[in-house]
Scaffold this motif. Structure first.
Motif: not given
Length: 232
Positions: A6-12, A24-35, A47-52
């Motif tokens: 999962v890629l989460v995109v949030d400046d906060d 992390e508790k759900q054993q999901i690999r998380l990528f982070e972007a601030a912009s 190559a995320p499966d879903i983007i937040i």
């Protein structure tokens, strides 16, 4: 959902941390972007499966980021919107987002939305296997269920996954009138947690793409819903 990326995109950073700790508790690999700019740079590599994707960000906001993502990738997007702001939600759906979550939200709700999206995707894949040799054709419009393609007189029309599902579902029963509630249940699934206006947004977008190629196939039946019919 183990192994999900999962890629989460949030400046906060606080929002990203809340999501990270829960995932992390759900054993999901998380990528982070601030912009939005950083997100577009990361998608190819991660190559995320879903983007937040958050709507309100400095620089390239969530709307612009979503537009660019839709041009390049076929990845489900969940948008984070301001609480009670209908304009944010509708615009996000019009741009191609698959769902939205309003802030403040619980990570558990976000996880439920992700699971619902992937259940629907799996269901459509299974249905596609059953229809693997079927082609729906109406006067130059060809809907290939096996390849999930729509051709207008041989030219491919670019549809998002949910737009294709909606069109194919209605085209299988030409002339049959569907209420919004029926389309929501039959195309999105009983576990869809979004707004019924999602149907109107996707109908509008699907109808517009067809009309660009000279097809007027999806008709409004006032007070009831919609139907697929060619040549009227």
């Amino acid at each position: 959902m183990n192994g999900l990326k999962v890629l989460v995109v949030d400046d906060d950073p606080n929002v990203r941390e809340i999501i990270r700790l829960y995932f992390e508790k759900q054993q999901i690999r998380l990528f982070e972007a601030a912009s939005g700019e950083q997100a577009l740079d990361m998608v190819e590599q991660a190559a995320p499966d879903i983007i937040i994707l958050d709507v309100m960000m400095p620089g390239m906001d969530g709307y612009d980021t979503c537009r660019e993502l839709m041009k390049l990738y076929d990845i489900p997007v969940i948008m984070l919107t301001a609480k009670g702001d209908e304009f944010d939600r509708v615009l996000g759906l019009e741009l191609g987002a698959d769902d939205y979550v309003t802030k403040p939200f619980s990570p558990r709700e976000l996880m439920a939305r992700i699971k619902a999206i992937f259940r629907r995707m799996q269901s459509k894949r299974n249905a596609g296997e059953d229809d693997s040799r079927h082609i729906i054709e109406y006067g130059g419009l060809s809907i290939r269920l096996d390849r999930r393609e729509v051709l207008a007189r041989g030219e491919k029309i670019a549809f998002r996954p949910k737009e294709f599902d909606l069109l194919a579902h209605m085209a299988k029963s030409p002339g049959l009138v569907y209420s919004r509630e029926q389309l929501l249940e039959q195309v999105w699934g009983y576990d869809f947690l979004g707004d019924i206006r999602t149907v109107d947004v996707h109908i509008k977008r699907t109808r517009s793409k067809l009309s660009d190629f000279g097809f007027d196939c999806i008709h409004t039946v006032w007070g009831i819903g919609y139907k697929f019919e060619v040549g009227i």
